[in-house]
Design a protein around this motif. Sequence first.
Motif, PDB file in Angstrom:
ATOM      1  N   ILE A 199       0.841  -1.192   0.000  1.00  0.00           N
ATOM      2  CA  ILE A 199       0.000   0.000   0.000  1.00  0.00           C
ATOM      3  C   ILE A 199       0.881   1.247   0.000  1.00  0.00           C
ATOM      4  CG2 ILE A 199      -0.170   0.013   2.546  1.00  0.00           C
ATOM      5  CD1 ILE A 199      -2.971   1.244   2.183  1.00  0.00           C
ATOM      6  N   GLY A 200       0.485   2.234  -0.791  1.00  0.00           N
ATOM      7  CA  GLY A 200       1.129   3.536  -0.752  1.00  0.00           C
ATOM      8  C   GLY A 200       2.527   3.586  -1.324  1.00  0.00           C
ATOM      9  N   HIS A 201       2.857   2.671  -2.231  1.00  0.00           N
ATOM     10  CA  HIS A 201       4.200   2.666  -2.810  1.00  0.00           C
ATOM     11  C   HIS A 201       4.122   3.065  -4.283  1.00  0.00           C
ATOM     12  CE1 HIS A 201       8.262   1.468  -3.850  1.00  0.00           C
ATOM     13  NE2 HIS A 201       8.504   1.250  -2.573  1.00  0.00           N
ATOM     14  N   SER A 202       5.084   3.871  -4.726  1.00  0.00           N
ATOM     15  CA  SER A 202       5.049   4.372  -6.099  1.00  0.00           C
ATOM     16  C   SER A 202       5.451   3.320  -7.128  1.00  0.00           C
ATOM     17  CB  SER A 202       5.996   5.567  -6.235  1.00  0.00           C
ATOM     18  OG  SER A 202       7.330   5.169  -5.974  1.00  0.00           O
ATOM     19  N   LEU A 203       6.038   2.202  -6.661  1.00  0.00           N
ATOM     20  CA  LEU A 203       6.479   1.120  -7.551  1.00  0.00           C
ATOM     21  C   LEU A 203       7.447   1.636  -8.629  1.00  0.00           C
ATOM     22  CD1 LEU A 203       3.040  -0.704  -8.037  1.00  0.00           C
ATOM     23  CD2 LEU A 203       4.780  -1.122  -6.312  1.00  0.00           C
TER      24      LEU A 203
END
Length: 274
Positions: A259-263
């Motif tokens: 969750i909440g990661h820009s990847l």
Amino acid sequence: EEAKNNGLLAKAEPLEKAFEALGTIDFELVMEALKSSVKLIAVYGGDPEACKLMNDHAELLKDILVQAIAGRHPARPDKISEEQYQNCRAFLAQFIGLERGRNHSGKVFTVNYDLLLYWAVLHDIMDINWNDEGPVYNPDQTLLNDDGFRLPEDDYDAQYVAWDQFNASHGQTITYLHGALHLFERGPELAKLCWERSGNHPLMDQIRSALDEDRYPMFVSEDTSESKMARINKSAYLSKALRSFSGCCETKGAALFVIGHSLAANDAHIFKRI
């Protein structure tokens, strides 16, 4: 990035160019380079005005770092609403919660180095009921808060706790993959600043005091995966953290929730473990 976008670096010419000249975005590296240059210029009979400017900019970087942090970070835990705390803890309870005595046996790995996870985990939610021994905690939001830090072996009265690299990892439920603002290298130890052990001194104030003593938070701020790995490999804690994450990814039947990661590609070292 926050310091650059807000124009904090541009206010002090040629400070922004110092980062470019050294090919880094690491505040600590630039601070140390400026201080070393001041000493060398004095030895080689250089310009006293340049010496003074570099020394002033080394000090200014501490303020810029704190301003950049504060720009995206609440100054105090009470700046976050009770509803936000409850929602966050209810979410975390699905992974590291004790629900009616049942252990979810999960782990939380974060790449954020702010204090929000730390604050949320320590924010105990209490039922309106009390018994003879005190408040009754909501069993749905009791979290397994073990980040691997313990009282230092040689100083039980210390104002900080230290990472127990030999024993704590077995039950550790919270790991900072890229370090955190309240983690500082203290000689051979990795110390974590504490609110309660410092006489209730706010963590953001403790961080500023540490910077005044030329001690810097341990966090990974490099801009590429390769440079991040170089930083990680220099730290026992960070390298152990990544190995622990890898072990979880390799566990048969395990589930991974992101969750909440820009990847983004600059975290390829994490994606490879997945």
